[in-house]
Design an enzyme around this catalytic site. Sequence first.
Site, PDB file in Angstrom:
ATOM      1  N   GLN A 171       1.550   9.204   5.958  1.00 51.34           N
ATOM      2  CA  GLN A 171       2.041   7.662   5.729  1.00 51.34           C
ATOM      3  C   GLN A 171       1.918   6.861   7.149  1.00 51.34           C
ATOM      4  O   GLN A 171       2.317   7.313   8.051  1.00 51.34           O
ATOM      5  CB  GLN A 171       3.489   7.437   5.271  1.00 51.34           C
ATOM      6  CG  GLN A 171       4.544   8.321   6.132  1.00 51.34           C
ATOM      7  CD  GLN A 171       6.113   8.052   5.498  1.00 51.34           C
ATOM      8  OE1 GLN A 171       6.172   7.212   4.328  1.00 51.34           O
ATOM      9  NE2 GLN A 171       6.827   9.037   5.821  1.00 51.34           N
ATOM     10  N   HIS A 193      -0.643   5.609   2.428  1.00 49.49           N
ATOM     11  CA  HIS A 193       0.466   4.987   2.131  1.00 49.49           C
ATOM     12  C   HIS A 193       0.891   3.597   2.125  1.00 49.49           C
ATOM     13  O   HIS A 193       0.996   2.937   1.234  1.00 49.49           O
ATOM     14  CB  HIS A 193       1.891   5.714   3.067  1.00 49.49           C
ATOM     15  CG  HIS A 193       3.046   5.311   2.428  1.00 49.49           C
ATOM     16  ND1 HIS A 193       3.875   4.157   2.718  1.00 49.49           N
ATOM     17  CD2 HIS A 193       4.097   5.774   1.561  1.00 49.49           C
ATOM     18  CE1 HIS A 193       5.149   4.006   2.473  1.00 49.49           C
ATOM     19  NE2 HIS A 193       5.288   5.089   1.495  1.00 49.49           N
ATOM     20  N   ASP A 235       1.762   3.039  -1.547  1.00 54.29           N
ATOM     21  CA  ASP A 235       3.112   2.975  -2.145  1.00 54.29           C
ATOM     22  C   ASP A 235       2.995   1.194  -2.121  1.00 54.29           C
ATOM     23  O   ASP A 235       3.160   0.608  -1.127  1.00 54.29           O
ATOM     24  CB  ASP A 235       4.233   3.527  -1.402  1.00 54.29           C
ATOM     25  CG  ASP A 235       5.450   3.419  -1.944  1.00 54.29           C
ATOM     26  OD1 ASP A 235       5.694   2.663  -3.018  1.00 54.29           O
ATOM     27  OD2 ASP A 235       6.275   4.387  -1.668  1.00 54.29           O
ATOM     28  N   GLU A 270       1.601   4.259  -6.220  1.00 55.11           N
ATOM     29  CA  GLU A 270       3.191   4.691  -6.290  1.00 55.11           C
ATOM     30  C   GLU A 270       3.971   3.581  -6.554  1.00 55.11           C
ATOM     31  O   GLU A 270       3.958   2.300  -5.681  1.00 55.11           O
ATOM     32  CB  GLU A 270       3.496   5.257  -4.793  1.00 55.11           C
ATOM     33  CG  GLU A 270       5.090   6.004  -4.872  1.00 55.11           C
ATOM     34  CD  GLU A 270       5.065   6.757  -3.893  1.00 55.11           C
ATOM     35  OE1 GLU A 270       6.398   7.157  -3.626  1.00 55.11           O
ATOM     36  OE2 GLU A 270       4.281   7.226  -3.096  1.00 55.11           O
ATOM     37  N   ASP A 304       8.304   6.950  -7.965  1.00 51.61           N
ATOM     38  CA  ASP A 304       9.655   7.202  -6.998  1.00 51.61           C
ATOM     39  C   ASP A 304      10.816   6.660  -7.424  1.00 51.61           C
ATOM     40  O   ASP A 304      11.435   7.369  -7.778  1.00 51.61           O
ATOM     41  CB  ASP A 304       9.101   6.578  -5.743  1.00 51.61           C
ATOM     42  CG  ASP A 304       9.928   6.794  -4.664  1.00 51.61           C
ATOM     43  OD1 ASP A 304      10.772   7.743  -4.748  1.00 51.61           O
ATOM     44  OD2 ASP A 304       9.575   6.334  -3.531  1.00 51.61           O
ATOM     45  N   GLN A 326       6.950  12.007  -7.260  1.00 55.19           N
ATOM     46  CA  GLN A 326       7.264  12.419  -6.017  1.00 55.19           C
ATOM     47  C   GLN A 326       8.841  12.926  -6.329  1.00 55.19           C
ATOM     48  O   GLN A 326       9.851  12.212  -6.714  1.00 55.19           O
ATOM     49  CB  GLN A 326       7.572  11.186  -5.241  1.00 55.19           C
ATOM     50  CG  GLN A 326       7.920  11.472  -3.827  1.00 55.19           C
ATOM     51  CD  GLN A 326       8.203  10.608  -2.711  1.00 55.19           C
ATOM     52  OE1 GLN A 326       8.796  10.938  -1.755  1.00 55.19           O
ATOM     53  NE2 GLN A 326       7.841   9.302  -2.938  1.00 55.19           N
ATOM     54  N   LYS A 328      11.544  13.455  -4.342  1.00 62.19           N
ATOM     55  CA  LYS A 328      11.982  13.234  -2.802  1.00 62.19           C
ATOM     56  C   LYS A 328      13.294  13.767  -2.543  1.00 62.19           C
ATOM     57  O   LYS A 328      14.223  13.519  -2.883  1.00 62.19           O
ATOM     58  CB  LYS A 328      12.343  11.580  -3.125  1.00 62.19           C
ATOM     59  CG  LYS A 328      12.304  10.680  -1.861  1.00 62.19           C
ATOM     60  CD  LYS A 328      12.498   9.289  -2.274  1.00 62.19           C
ATOM     61  CE  LYS A 328      12.235   8.334  -0.985  1.00 62.19           C
ATOM     62  NZ  LYS A 328      10.714   8.148  -0.847  1.00 62.19           N
TER      63      LYS A 328
END
Length: 417
Positions: A171, A193, A235, A270, A304, A326, A328
């Site tokens: 990212q 990212h 994202d 994302e 996410d 994802q 997390k």
Amino acid sequence: MQIKDVLFARGSGAFFYDDQAAIMAGAPQDGFRYLGEPVTPGFTSIRVPASSLSIGLVLVDGAVVWGDMMSVQYSGAGGRDPLFDIKQISDLASRVIVPRLLDVDASLYLDAHAKIFEPFECERLPLALEYGVSQALLRAAAYLRRTTMAEVLCTEFNLPLPTCPVPIYCQSGDAREINVDKMILKAVDVLPHGLINSRQKFGVGGQTFMEFVKWVAARTREIGRPGYQPVLHFDVYGWIGQEIGLEPLSIADFISRVADTVPGFELNIESPADFGSTQAQIQNYAKIVSILDSRGSRARIVVDERCNTLEDIRHFAEAKAAHLVQIKTPDVGSIGDTARAVLICKANGVGAYVGGSCTETELSAQASVHVSVATQADVMLAKPGMGVDEAFSIVGNEQNRLLSILSRRGAQTETVG
């Protein structure tokens, strides 16, 4: 019992905790800080230095194994646990977790795991606490068995010894252009990212974002080595829905247009939108996935927000409400649940991305490598921090060391056989 004492050490995470609601509402940046009042409960300012709490298990021979507790960057957002409070977590761990740790067989990972993480006062323990303690337990089991953490997980979940590396995703943070160049020059598997977390970065109608996507693809062609073909993963923190509305067809149309601007690349988007609840997220993401699949699009949806715990992940996977989930890690809780989450995704034909947060530590990142490799996740995040070099080095080197050990272990098994 193999655990004879428990230690605690205050620490820092590798980035900052950020008030996502305040940033989404347009809080201006002044250098590295954000101006204005925080909105999310627990935040004293919009950007707060990340903190962590290490827990050390003192084993009978005097060895100490550690795990790290922390929250994710956007704590309190999208149904997540609130901002990490060291004092509160330390007090709860001392009163509840320490007595449990001193009364388990640390060599039996999942058995100890189940006993230690029983609810307290009819409520689940904080996920950050589960995450850190489970890392320490995994290291204890590996130490006592004289194996790697990955091998402990393979044994506990009846998995074959892995031989293949897991692709690594980096990212960029806000230093987009420089960090994209670093990723390309280091031939990162998945990038960048992009941190598209404000209207300014997304642009009117998504134009700024679309131009950035095209630039990343062009830059990859320009400076990447011959044959280098990374997955492009962005994202957008719900900004497609924020900017063009929450109609699934409109969102799918926009994503298709973005994919059309970078032919030849696989495109991951994302968090395209936040529909306000887990159930609404599942229903609408499933529609977006279905539309893209019916078109044969090279774009994939990554979930996410609103997909935090193991049960959330199960619901998304069973509903095919994402191409890639994802996982997390601090939001899922224990390392054991991260492994279960990967296996659930695989059983349902959905991609498993072992992610996490820039606020983590080198210890939690290394533990994440072991669970990613053991379960053969589809991708894992380079962490901690928001730079490229350090995170890619920590995760990549840990994976390479692990695979070297596992290769030797496999060769020894073949020789004995």
